[in-house]
Design a protein around this motif. Structure first.
Motif, short mmCIF file in Angstrom:
data_model
loop_
_atom_site.label_atom_id
_atom_site.label_comp_id
_atom_site.label_asym_id
_atom_site.label_seq_id
_atom_site.Cartn_x
_atom_site.Cartn_y
_atom_site.Cartn_z
N GLU A 5 108.16 118.75 49.74
CA GLU A 5 109.51 119.30 49.80
C GLU A 5 110.22 118.73 51.01
O GLU A 5 109.63 118.49 52.06
N LEU A 6 111.53 118.50 50.88
CA LEU A 6 112.37 118.07 51.99
C LEU A 6 113.10 119.30 52.53
O LEU A 6 113.91 119.91 51.83
N SER A 39 115.00 121.29 56.05
CA SER A 39 115.54 121.17 57.41
C SER A 39 114.64 121.99 58.33
O SER A 39 113.80 122.77 57.88
N ARG A 67 110.20 112.19 58.76
CA ARG A 67 111.53 112.76 58.94
C ARG A 67 112.58 111.78 58.48
O ARG A 67 112.41 110.58 58.58
N SER A 68 113.71 112.36 58.03
CA SER A 68 114.86 111.53 57.64
C SER A 68 116.12 112.35 57.90
O SER A 68 116.06 113.53 58.23
N ARG A 69 117.26 111.71 57.72
CA ARG A 69 118.54 112.39 57.94
C ARG A 69 119.19 112.66 56.58
O ARG A 69 119.15 111.83 55.68
N SER A 70 119.87 113.80 56.50
CA SER A 70 120.59 114.11 55.26
C SER A 70 122.00 113.55 55.37
O SER A 70 122.38 112.98 56.39
N GLY A 71 122.79 113.71 54.32
CA GLY A 71 124.15 113.19 54.30
C GLY A 71 125.04 113.86 55.35
O GLY A 71 125.97 113.26 55.89
N ASP A 72 124.74 115.11 55.68
CA ASP A 72 125.57 115.80 56.67
C ASP A 72 125.03 115.64 58.10
O ASP A 72 125.52 116.26 59.03
N LYS A 123 121.88 116.32 59.24
CA LYS A 123 120.77 117.18 59.62
C LYS A 123 119.46 116.44 59.39
O LYS A 123 119.33 115.63 58.47
N LEU A 135 115.76 116.12 58.10
CA LEU A 135 114.96 116.66 57.01
C LEU A 135 113.52 116.26 57.22
O LEU A 135 113.22 115.13 57.64
N SER A 185 109.63 115.99 55.45
CA SER A 185 108.86 115.99 54.20
C SER A 185 107.60 116.79 54.45
O SER A 185 106.77 116.41 55.29
#
Length: 170
Positions: free
Chosen positions: A4-5, A7, A33-38, A40, A42, A44
């Motif tokens: 699941e991704l 925050s 970890r990665s960044r969302s469109g806004d 934040k 995220l 895994s």
């Protein structure tokens, strides 16, 4: 294996920990970890592999100086409370004495007022007797007869009584 991704806030809510604890956990376990469109971050997370059990919080070790200062302060507070109770008891005793003496002063003031009234009446009677004695001595009321001599004697006797009365009052 369900990844699941989430925050950091969602991960914290899922694990019942704070947001900062979730962030530290992701760093410690080196979760991807990665960044969302806004913007934040995220994470895994595979919950079947995570097997995370939060540890009970460890309390800080007490500062021995702060602990002794707290004990001293508590002792001072108790000492002050005892002193206040002692002073309140003394004040209550003084209050009772004050009330008793106040009542006594009121009684004495009433007696003094009554004595002043009696003294004024006695002075008035003494003034009348002195006038009568003076009249009898000068013979205004009685002539040179035997009755006049008796009146003079009576006047001298009354004057002696008035003088004795005054001497007794002093």
């Amino acid at each position: 294996m369900c990844v699941e991704l989430l925050s950091y806030a969602d991960l914290a809510a899922r694990l019942a920990i704070s947001r900062e604890a979730a962030r530290a956990l992701a760093r410690r376990r080196r979760l991807p970890r990665s960044r969302s469109g806004d913007g934040k971050a995220l994470v895994s997370v595979d919950f079947s592999e995570l097997r995370y059990v939060p540890r009970p919080r460890r309390g800080r070790r007490a500062d021995p100086i702060a602990a002794s200062m707290a004990r001293i302060e508590a002792f001072k507070i108790e000492a002050f409370k005892a002193e206040i109770a002692r002073l309140e008891a003394i004040a209550a005793g003084y209050r009772a004495v004050f009330e008793r003496e106040s009542e006594r002063a009121d009684r004495l003031a009433a007696e003094l007022k009554q004595a002043a009234a009696e003294t004024a009446a006695a002075n008035e009677r003494a003034a009348r007797l002195e006038d009568e004695v003076a009249d009898l001595r000068t013979g205004r009321r009685a002539g040179d007869s035997i009755a006049g001599q008796a009146a003079n004697r009576l006047g001298r006797l009354a004057a002696a009584i008035v003088q004795a009365d005054r001497a007794a009052c002093r």
